[in-house]
Design a protein around this motif. Structure first.
Motif: not given
Length: 237
Positions: A56-72, A13-25
């Motif tokens: 969720p922001m870390s799963e956007l296309t512009e933030n995807i790394t090669g390691a992210n794709r390998r993980f999937q 949970e972030m503060e003052n927003t409905e946006g979410k956080t967590g691990v940056w993938l």
């Protein structure tokens, strides 16, 4: 085989927003595969156990790394990520080093988690490295609370105040990480230009500034672990 513990956030949970956080993938996957490819065994943990939330922001296309794709495509890694060990069930004696990925989550949970703070101090007291990247260095705040003065004079890196402002989340966090670490006595060094990779090593403590620093921070940890042990010359009678 060297064994690495990765400690992930359980906070979403972030503060003052409905946006979410967590691990940056990418801050998990980039170091994870650096360790795996180096032949290390990796154990995943988090304060609550189970599957950590992913920003969720870390799963956007512009933030995807090669390691992210390998993980999937990596069923073993995905199963491990979905079943992290509860942090209070791990012990520094069983590992060679610990690594803290970021995402904003750690500034809420790992920063105040006693088990994490004790773990960091146990690793360092045993002569074992501690590494963290981006918001992962928030875990050092708990260690500093348990051992006042722990951060005094230490040179580290972490997600900068400028970067927090530029990503538009400075109003959604309880404090600015760089400021808090400096208040606790650390010298926080960052790249001259925001979002460029930057890594600092201070003895057994290795820290990286931002997502682009995740892989380099892991490589710095591997380099430290692979350093030949210093052999004390025998003293002639």
């Amino acid at each position: 085989m060297k064994k690495i513990l990765m400690a992930l956030t359980s906070h979403s949970e972030m503060e003052n927003t409905e946006g979410k956080t967590g691990v940056w993938l990418g801050e998990f996957t980039d170091p994870y595969y650096e360790f795996i490819d180096a032949g290390y065994q990796v154990t995943l943990s988090s304060p609550k156990g189970g599957r950590p939330p992913v920003d969720p922001m870390s799963e956007l296309t512009e933030n995807i790394t090669g390691a992210n794709r390998r993980f999937q495509d990596d069923e073993v890694a995905k199963a491990a990520f979905s079943h992290t060990t509860v942090l209070n069930q791990v012990n520094a004696i069983d590992f060679d080093a610990v690594f803290y990925p970021g995402g904003h989550g750690p500034i809420w949970d790992l920063a105040v988690d006693n088990n994490s703070g004790i773990l960091i101090l146990d690793f360092l007291d045993a002569g074992k490295p501690v590494a963290a990247v981006c918001h992962g260095p928030a875990a050092l705040i708990s260690a500093s609370r348990l051992r006042p003065g722990f951060l005094t004079g230490k040179t580290i890196s972490a997600f900068s105040n400028a970067e927090e402002t530029l990503v538009g989340r400075s109003g959604n966090v309880p404090y600015l990480l760089q400021t808090r670490l400096e208040e606790l006595g650390a010298e926080v060094k960052t790249a001259l230009i925001p979002f460029l990779s930057h890594v600092e090593r201070d003895g057994l403590l290795i820290t990286g500034q931002n997502p682009l620093s995740a892989g380099p921070t892991a490589k710095a940890l591997i380099a430290l672990l692979e350093e030949p042990e210093k052999i004390t010359p025998a003293v002639e009678a």
